[in-house]
Design an enzyme around this catalytic site. Structure first.
Site, PDB file in Angstrom:
ATOM      1  CE  LYS A  34      73.410  38.226 109.871  1.00 59.78           C
ATOM      2  NZ  LYS A  34      74.812  38.500 110.270  1.00 59.78           N
TER       3      LYS A  34
ATOM      4  CE  LYS B 233      74.675  47.792 101.981  1.00 60.81           C
ATOM      5  NZ  LYS B 233      73.672  48.340 101.034  1.00 60.81           N
TER       6      LYS B 233
ATOM      7  CG  HIS C  22      75.810  28.630 107.523  1.00 66.11           C
ATOM      8  ND1 HIS C  22      76.296  29.872 107.207  1.00 66.11           N
ATOM      9  CD2 HIS C  22      74.563  28.573 107.005  1.00 66.11           C
ATOM     10  CE1 HIS C  22      75.374  30.544 106.534  1.00 66.11           C
ATOM     11  NE2 HIS C  22      74.314  29.776 106.392  1.00 66.11           N
TER      12      HIS C  22
ATOM     13  CD  GLU D 118      81.747  33.608 114.030  1.00 67.02           C
ATOM     14  OE1 GLU D 118      81.915  32.405 114.197  1.00 67.02           O
ATOM     15  OE2 GLU D 118      80.700  34.073 113.511  1.00 67.02           O
TER      16      GLU D 118
ATOM     17  CG  ASN E  21      81.748  31.609 117.931  1.00 68.18           C
ATOM     18  OD1 ASN E  21      80.530  31.752 117.892  1.00 68.18           O
ATOM     19  ND2 ASN E  21      82.472  31.538 116.842  1.00 68.18           N
TER      20      ASN E  21
ATOM     21  NE  ARG F  21      82.674  26.819 119.203  1.00 66.03           N
ATOM     22  CZ  ARG F  21      81.861  27.560 118.483  1.00 66.03           C
ATOM     23  NH1 ARG F  21      80.896  28.240 119.075  1.00 66.03           N
ATOM     24  NH2 ARG F  21      82.004  27.657 117.177  1.00 66.03           N
TER      25      ARG F  21
ATOM     26  CB  VAL G 114      86.748  23.106 114.989  1.00 67.54           C
ATOM     27  CG1 VAL G 114      87.388  22.011 114.140  1.00 67.54           C
ATOM     28  CG2 VAL G 114      85.418  22.636 115.556  1.00 67.54           C
TER      29      VAL G 114
END
Ligand code: MV4
Length: 447
Positions: A158, A201, A235, A275, A289, A291, A294
């Site tokens: 990533k 992983k 996503h 998350e 995150n 913020r 949604v």
């Protein structure tokens, strides 16, 4: 408390924040592009300032124009909504330098969580369980092979500057590792100007479960339970629910308390979402995150607490209105994202909404910025509204959702409503039996 809040966003979230301001007796200013002169939030605000042409970078992302709009109108705080400048550390810093309150965390906390390597290091230090992997950036092929062999294949590479699914490469075996590392790093450098990558992983069939947290900036932290956001495509979340069908009360309390304590220890201020991927009974942190999200209304539905009120209270120095023991979870809520898109291909479908009729009745909430006769401009995100349904339990919630979807009318454009009418009748969905890959597999089968 603030006298006047400037809302630096558009669409349904601008209206959502405007409603909270009105309830708190705070004056509202909205900024808008020339494409949004007819938008609902512009009509309902006390004042509006046109800040530029349609492209976001010239309007909703134009920091100088927004600061100027604050100076002209005398706004003492800015609510950034989600997207746009909501996770821009520089914006938070510039507002602070102008003595304007950013309704969100400090620039430093935004910066930490925007750097995914730093975010993971911070999470680990705070006692949050993380995905096994490299301790920081990996540049060297030999080191990559050693770490991958240690954690076991498959692994995922990533980008540290990525997030939200951008800049990821999976290596199923050691044969794929060299290319995966090289491509991930090269693509990250080109896309983000930062080629740092890390290894984890690869979890094959997890759920995406996120914990809603709040800090008061003075060492107190609380959690508002979790949301299950596993149903997504490329996503983009499509359907979110709370509580997660996969968790029991003990698991909820355990991960929630870990997150609340971490937020307190970090000295975090405002709303945040931690998350996780969840697989075989274990939570693995992936990102945070900084913020309002949604899907925050599903949390509001099951807790009865207005999260935008809490953001405004905390930012103004008034603290949270609740302690952890005051937060009670009641029933089940599901949110469907209504996008102006083809329900199969998800191709955007801007144009004029000739007829817009929303469902009503007990347990129904529709957050939307559109109306009959409104012309959706082609320049922005295709989210036109959200249907949020609450019931005493998941079965009642699903029955009510099916009924609400039948009542919903959006004519003149294509929307994702037909997809939800299919999903609400699906056996796996009825059973809560889905992971992060379920929707894409379902859509591939339906073609
Ligand atoms: C992962 C993963 C499997 N293993 N990390 C995608 C979005 C970004 N926030 C993290 N993502 C993933 N990270 C490990 N170690 C699978 C995904 C992923 C995913 C995660 C959440 C929701 C939907 C997803 C769809 C594909 C991949």
């Amino acid at each position: 408390m603030f006298q006047k809040i400037l809302i630096a966003n558009r669409g349904e979230i601008a209206l959502r924040v405007l409603r909270a301001c009105k309830e708190l007796g705070i004056q509202t200013v909205v900024v808008h592009s020339t494409a949004d002169a007819d938008a609902m939030h512009v009509r309902l605000a006390d004042e509006s300032v046109c800040i530029g042409p349609p492209p976001s970078r010239d309007s909703y992302l134009n920091i100088h124009q927004i600061v100027a709009a604050c100076e002209i109108t005398g706004a003492d705080a800015v609510h950034p909504g989600y997207g746009f400048l909501s996770e821009n550390a520089k914006f938070a810093d510039i507002l602070a330098a102008h003595n304007i309150t950013f309704i969100g965390p400090s620039g430093d906390h935004i910066r930490i969580m925007g750097d995914k390597i730093e975010a993971k290091r911070t999470a680990k230090r705070l006692g949050i369980p993380v995905v096994p992997g490299s301790d920081g950036a990996v540049t060297d092929q030999k080191e990559a092979r050693r770490i991958a062999a240690e954690i076991g294949y498959p692994v995922i590479i990533k980008a540290s500057a990525g997030g939200g699914g951008r800049g990821m490469k999976v290596a199923l075996t050691e044969a794929d590792l060299e290319i995966a590392l090289h491509t991930a790093s090269t693509e990250a450098g080109a896309a983000f100007g930062d080629d740092a990558v890390y290894i984890e992983k690869y979890l094959e069939k997890p759920r995406h479960i996120e914990v809603q947290v709040f800090g008061d900036g003075a060492g107190r932290g609380v959690h508002f339970g979790e949301r299950d956001c596993s149903l997504q495509r490329r996503h983009q979340k499509v359907w979110e629910e709370a509580p997660s069908p996969a968790l029991n009360a003990e698991e909820r309390a355990r991960i929630g308390n870990i997150c609340a304590k971490a937020i307190a220890d970090l000295g975090y201020s405002g709303a945040g979402t931690i998350e996780f991927l969840y697989e075989n009974g274990e939570f693995y942190f992936i990102e945070m995150n900084t913020r309002l999200q949604v899907e925050h209304p599903v949390t509001e539905a099951i807790t009865g607490i207005d999260l935008v009120h809490e953001q405004i209270r905390v930012a103004s120095g008034g603290g949270l209105s609740v302690r952890q023991e005051d937060i009670k979870f009641n029933g089940h809520a599901i949110e469907c994202r209504i996008n102006a898109e083809d329900p199969r291909t998800f191709t955007p479908s801007p144009g004029t909404i000739t007829h817009f009729h929303t469902p009503g009745g007990l347990g129904i909430r529709v957050d939307s910025g559109v109306y009959s006769g409104y012309k959706i401009p082609p320049y922005y995100d295709s989210l036109i509204g959200k249907l949020i349904v609450h019931g005493r339990n998941r079965v009642e919630c699903m029955m009510r959702l099916r009924r609400a979807l039948d009542e919903f009318v959006v004519d003149g454009i294509k929307t994702t409503l037909p997809l939800f009418r299919d999903l609400v009748g699906n056996a796996d969905i009825a059973n809560g039996d889905y992971d992060i890959h379920w929707l894409e597999k379902y859509l591939a089968k339906e073609e």
